[in-house]
Design an enzyme around this catalytic site. Structure first.
Site, PDB file in Angstrom:
ATOM      1  N   GLY A 164       0.800  -1.229   0.000  1.00  0.00           N
ATOM      2  CA  GLY A 164       0.000   0.000   0.000  1.00  0.00           C
ATOM      3  C   GLY A 164       0.827   1.269   0.000  1.00  0.00           C
ATOM      4  O   GLY A 164       2.050   1.239   0.091  1.00  0.00           O
TER       5      GLY A 164
ATOM      6  N   GLY B 213       2.548   3.681   1.503  1.00  0.00           N
ATOM      7  CA  GLY B 213       3.135   3.877   2.826  1.00  0.00           C
ATOM      8  C   GLY B 213       3.535   5.317   3.088  1.00  0.00           C
ATOM      9  O   GLY B 213       3.674   5.741   4.233  1.00  0.00           O
ATOM     10  N   ARG B 214       3.778   6.032   2.015  1.00  0.00           N
ATOM     11  CA  ARG B 214       4.118   7.450   2.205  1.00  0.00           C
ATOM     12  C   ARG B 214       3.601   8.288   1.046  1.00  0.00           C
ATOM     13  O   ARG B 214       4.115   9.376   0.768  1.00  0.00           O
ATOM     14  CB  ARG B 214       5.605   7.643   2.365  1.00  0.00           C
ATOM     15  CG  ARG B 214       6.399   7.004   1.259  1.00  0.00           C
ATOM     16  CD  ARG B 214       7.808   7.392   1.402  1.00  0.00           C
ATOM     17  NE  ARG B 214       8.641   6.576   0.555  1.00  0.00           N
ATOM     18  CZ  ARG B 214       9.919   6.777   0.429  1.00  0.00           C
ATOM     19  NH1 ARG B 214      10.485   7.758   1.060  1.00  0.00           N
ATOM     20  NH2 ARG B 214      10.632   6.014  -0.342  1.00  0.00           N
TER      21      ARG B 214
ATOM     22  N   LYS C 101       4.314  12.725  -1.905  1.00  0.00           N
ATOM     23  CA  LYS C 101       5.144  11.601  -1.451  1.00  0.00           C
ATOM     24  C   LYS C 101       6.031  12.128  -0.339  1.00  0.00           C
ATOM     25  O   LYS C 101       6.762  13.111  -0.534  1.00  0.00           O
ATOM     26  CB  LYS C 101       5.981  11.074  -2.610  1.00  0.00           C
ATOM     27  CG  LYS C 101       6.768   9.816  -2.278  1.00  0.00           C
ATOM     28  CD  LYS C 101       7.375   9.211  -3.529  1.00  0.00           C
ATOM     29  CE  LYS C 101       8.272   8.034  -3.186  1.00  0.00           C
ATOM     30  NZ  LYS C 101       8.850   7.437  -4.407  1.00  0.00           N
TER      31      LYS C 101
ATOM     32  N   ASP D  87       8.248   5.474   8.433  1.00  0.00           N
ATOM     33  CA  ASP D  87       7.811   6.785   8.924  1.00  0.00           C
ATOM     34  C   ASP D  87       6.956   7.602   7.960  1.00  0.00           C
ATOM     35  O   ASP D  87       6.491   8.678   8.319  1.00  0.00           O
ATOM     36  CB  ASP D  87       9.035   7.612   9.367  1.00  0.00           C
ATOM     37  CG  ASP D  87      10.039   7.788   8.239  1.00  0.00           C
ATOM     38  OD1 ASP D  87       9.724   7.388   7.100  1.00  0.00           O
ATOM     39  OD2 ASP D  87      11.134   8.314   8.499  1.00  0.00           O
ATOM     40  N   GLY D  88       6.802   7.103   6.741  1.00  0.00           N
ATOM     41  CA  GLY D  88       5.983   7.841   5.781  1.00  0.00           C
ATOM     42  C   GLY D  88       6.651   9.088   5.244  1.00  0.00           C
ATOM     43  O   GLY D  88       6.043   9.895   4.548  1.00  0.00           O
TER      44      GLY D  88
ATOM     45  N   ASP E 271       4.516  -4.291  -7.251  1.00  0.00           N
ATOM     46  CA  ASP E 271       3.866  -3.099  -6.693  1.00  0.00           C
ATOM     47  C   ASP E 271       4.424  -1.831  -7.333  1.00  0.00           C
ATOM     48  O   ASP E 271       3.875  -0.745  -7.133  1.00  0.00           O
ATOM     49  CB  ASP E 271       4.035  -3.045  -5.167  1.00  0.00           C
ATOM     50  CG  ASP E 271       5.489  -3.190  -4.735  1.00  0.00           C
ATOM     51  OD1 ASP E 271       6.069  -4.252  -4.997  1.00  0.00           O
ATOM     52  OD2 ASP E 271       6.048  -2.242  -4.158  1.00  0.00           O
ATOM     53  N   ASN E 272       5.504  -1.975  -8.092  1.00  0.00           N
ATOM     54  CA  ASN E 272       6.060  -0.811  -8.792  1.00  0.00           C
ATOM     55  C   ASN E 272       5.791  -0.871 -10.291  1.00  0.00           C
ATOM     56  O   ASN E 272       6.470  -0.201 -11.072  1.00  0.00           O
ATOM     57  CB  ASN E 272       7.566  -0.711  -8.535  1.00  0.00           C
ATOM     58  CG  ASN E 272       7.882  -0.325  -7.093  1.00  0.00           C
ATOM     59  OD1 ASN E 272       7.036   0.247  -6.409  1.00  0.00           O
ATOM     60  ND2 ASN E 272       9.061  -0.630  -6.631  1.00  0.00           N
TER      61      ASN E 272
ATOM     62  N   ASP F 261       7.613   5.106  -9.351  1.00  0.00           N
ATOM     63  CA  ASP F 261       8.410   4.867  -8.150  1.00  0.00           C
ATOM     64  C   ASP F 261       9.904   4.923  -8.425  1.00  0.00           C
ATOM     65  O   ASP F 261      10.585   3.908  -8.541  1.00  0.00           O
ATOM     66  CB  ASP F 261       8.031   3.531  -7.481  1.00  0.00           C
ATOM     67  CG  ASP F 261       6.814   3.697  -6.596  1.00  0.00           C
ATOM     68  OD1 ASP F 261       6.132   4.734  -6.731  1.00  0.00           O
ATOM     69  OD2 ASP F 261       6.533   2.813  -5.773  1.00  0.00           O
TER      70      ASP F 261
HETATM   71  P1  AMP Z   1       9.306   0.778  -2.682  1.00  0.00           P
HETATM   72  O1  AMP Z   1      10.390  -0.239  -2.557  1.00  0.00           O
HETATM   73  O2  AMP Z   1       9.774   2.201  -2.566  1.00  0.00           O
HETATM   74  O3  AMP Z   1       8.454   0.567  -3.869  1.00  0.00           O
HETATM   75  O4  AMP Z   1       8.370   0.590  -1.389  1.00  0.00           O
HETATM   76  C1  AMP Z   1       7.780  -0.624  -1.033  1.00  0.00           C
HETATM   77  C2  AMP Z   1       6.729  -0.385   0.021  1.00  0.00           C
HETATM   78  O5  AMP Z   1       7.300   0.227   1.178  1.00  0.00           O
HETATM   79  C3  AMP Z   1       5.587   0.514  -0.419  1.00  0.00           C
HETATM   80  O6  AMP Z   1       4.413   0.033   0.187  1.00  0.00           O
HETATM   81  C4  AMP Z   1       5.979   1.849   0.156  1.00  0.00           C
HETATM   82  O7  AMP Z   1       4.873   2.694   0.376  1.00  0.00           O
HETATM   83  C5  AMP Z   1       6.624   1.450   1.468  1.00  0.00           C
HETATM   84  N1  AMP Z   1       7.594   2.452   1.938  1.00  0.00           N
HETATM   85  C6  AMP Z   1       8.811   2.742   1.418  1.00  0.00           C
HETATM   86  N2  AMP Z   1       9.406   3.719   2.129  1.00  0.00           N
HETATM   87  C7  AMP Z   1       8.563   4.086   3.115  1.00  0.00           C
HETATM   88  C8  AMP Z   1       8.582   5.045   4.183  1.00  0.00           C
HETATM   89  N3  AMP Z   1       9.626   5.846   4.397  1.00  0.00           N
HETATM   90  N4  AMP Z   1       7.507   5.112   4.989  1.00  0.00           N
HETATM   91  C9  AMP Z   1       6.446   4.320   4.799  1.00  0.00           C
HETATM   92  N5  AMP Z   1       6.358   3.395   3.843  1.00  0.00           N
HETATM   93  C10 AMP Z   1       7.390   3.267   2.992  1.00  0.00           C
HETATM   94 MG    MG Z   2       6.928   1.377  -4.522  1.00  0.00          MG
END
Ligand code: AMP
Ligand code: MG
Length: 514
Positions: free
Chosen positions: A99, A101-102, A122, A134-135, A269-270, A279
């Site tokens: 989902g 996350g940020r 973002k 931490d979002g 997810d990307n 992403d």
């Molecule tokens: P990513 O590898 O950037 O595609 O992220 C994979 C998952 O981790 C996704 O659900 C992102 O929303 C979550 N995510 C990555 N970095 C953060 C962050 N700093 N805070 C919250 N969720 C994160």
């Molecule tokens: Mg992602």
């Protein structure tokens, strides 16, 4: 700005969690959760993409309310923020619910042509999908996303875009190399936009939860809005949709290969459902051509997401999407056919793209051998991908070949390598002579296919170091250069990566920490 025109279609169309519960959690039965924006008190706008803002129908920043919106500080009444739930396969493994996350959506804006664009911040704070993180986002990764997504747009590669870059005014803790050394970095927020941010993972989540009604609703919505060429009343619409997604995905990968882009984290997810690059994390443009190059330090052991494996991984990701759409399509053979066709379709598009890079009027059957000889050359000699094609384009009849290509080499070449290069170029001239078009026309084809400016990692690295100190000279120059990548605006950018950056983290390899 036309903030009053921002709407949230999801609220009426899909099941959502309106509890306002900020706890990080699973949200079964819901596609999204309404979230509150945290709001940074000392946020500061660094850069705003005026052209994009006009294009999507938002208009100019006119007052404090607009600035506050961009900085994710204070929002007008009509803007109800939300984050969506999606799942995914990460590095080949099912990861369950992930989902936004940020990422927090403001909603959608409609422009004068009736086109909807989704808007999201973002790094604006935690959501129910933050999973112990931490979002937030740091300035370093936000500059990278802001500049690179726009660079990709101007290169002509399908991509999400970036509207603004702000400092959050807060420090964010990050362990860049995942080795226990935590540093505090400047926090930042980027607004990014896309026709849709829907990913393969949204469909995977609903299928995994057996929420077939919502899966069907979401697929119908996607077809109607983003694939209007599909007849929504046809009984084959879902397989047609799957076919179109596979086509869009293949086209995106061909474009990545054309310009030398390595995504770095091609988890499902990307993967955008409309074939947008999405992403921007540990991505990298190629300096030296290397099919095995991976920009992501987390990916180093297996190099799953290496530059040359991206088409194969996209195919693997398409299999996961097939599984997710199976409850709607219920025809294994039809799905398999699309997957089989993918390879053929991809290679056809790929070879046509390569023919353009070389300035061939059209792709011929015998070009497969020519491309193989080129691959062999690039494997044998460490050559800059972008500069090589620029030099090929300016080749003249009496050019001294080794001298002409000298600026592209990452190592001195020996006499065998020199012979290989000369033979290749002679062979190339021979192939060019089969063109019915003039050399000038052939050059024009090359100029459109081969960028003169690519946003190399070392340039981003230098730009980030400057921005950390509050200087924006390089940022401003890069912003101009990336808008005309097929011209040479600044000759100093038309050089290979300087030697001092070889093997430096942030220049050739990057971690996911952002
Ligand atoms: P990513 O590898 O950037 O595609 O992220 C994979 C998952 O981790 C996704 O659900 C992102 O929303 C979550 N995510 C990555 N970095 C953060 C962050 N700093 N805070 C919250 N969720 C994160
Ligand atoms: Mg992602």
């Amino acid at each position: 700005m036309n903030l009053d025109k921002i709407t949230q279609r999801y609220f009426n169309l899909f099941p959502g969690d309106f509890s306002g519960n900020p706890m990080q959690r699973q949200t079964p039965n819901f596609l999204f959760a309404q979230t509150e924006i945290y709001g940074y008190k000392n946020a500061h706008l660094l850069h705003f993409n005026q052209n994009l803002s006009e294009e999507i129908g938002l208009g100019k920043i006119e007052n404090q309310e607009d600035t506050d919106f961009v900085n994710a500080t204070n929002l007008p009444e009509n803007i109800k923020t939300y984050s969506t739930a999606y799942a995914g396969h990460q590095f080949g493994q099912w990861a369950g619910q992930l989902g936004d996350g940020r990422a927090i959506y403001a909603g959608e804006i409609k422009n004068s042509e009736g086109k909807f664009t989704e808007i999201q911040w973002k790094g604006a704070g935690a959501t129910p999908y933050s999973r112990h993180a931490d979002g937030r986002a740091v300035l370093r990764s936000s500059i990278r996303e802001y500049l690179m997504s726009e660079a990709m747009f101007h290169l002509g590669v399908p991509t999400t875009r970036a509207l603004s870059l702000s400092l959050s005014g807060e420090k964010v803790a990050r362990d860049i190399m995942y080795n226990g050394n935590v540093d505090f970095e400047q926090g930042a927020v980027v607004i990014r936009t896309s026709e849709t941010f829907l990913r393969f993972g949204h469909f995977e989540l609903l299928a995994a939860r057996n929420e077939i009604d919502t899966l069907q609703k979401l697929t119908d919505f996607t077809i109607e809005n983003y694939y209007p060429e599909i007849d929504k009343n046809s009984e084959n619409k879902y397989i047609e949709f799957y076919k179109k997604v596979s086509e869009k995905t293949a086209e995106m990968i061909v474009e990545w290969l054309r310009v030398g882009f390595t995504h770095g984290v091609m988890n499902t997810d990307n993967m955008s459902i409309i074939g947008n690059t999405i992403d921007y994390g540990p991505f990298s443009m190629l300096d030296e051509y290397d099919l095995n190059f991976t920009s992501n330090t987390t990916d180093l052991p297996n190099k799953r997401y290496a530059f040359g494996k991206q088409a194969h991984i996209a195919h693997w990701n398409m299999i996961q999407l097939a599984n997710a759409l199976f409850p709607l399509i219920k025809d294994e053979a039809a799905l398999e056919n699309v997957l089989v066709d993918y390879s053929e379709m991809f290679w056809k598009k790929h070879d046509e793209m390569m023919a353009k890079k070389f300035g061939f009027e059209k792709l011929e059957r015998y070009d497969a051998d020519f491309f193989t000889s080129w691959q062999k050359l690039m494997e044998e000699i460490s050559i800059d991908y972008t500069l090589f094609f620029n030099q090929l384009e300016t080749l003249k009849e009496d050019t001294n070949i080794p001298e002409h290509f000298k600026k592209c080499f990452y190592q001195n070449i020996n006499s065998n390598q020199e012979t290989l290069l000369i033979e290749f170029v002679e062979n190339y001239k021979q192939r060019l002579s089969y063109n019915q078009i003039s050399r000038d026309e052939s050059r024009k084809i090359m100029q459109k296919a081969n960028p003169k400016f690519v946003l190399r990692n070392y340039l981003l690295f230098e730009c980030i170091a400057e921005m950390d100190e509050g200087k924006t000279d390089l940022f401003d120059k890069l912003w101009l250069a990336l808008q005309s990548p097929y011209e040479e605006i600044y000759p100093e950018f038309s050089v290979k990566r300087p030697e001092k950056y070889e093997g430096v983290v942030g220049c050739s390899s990057l971690s996911c920490s952002s």
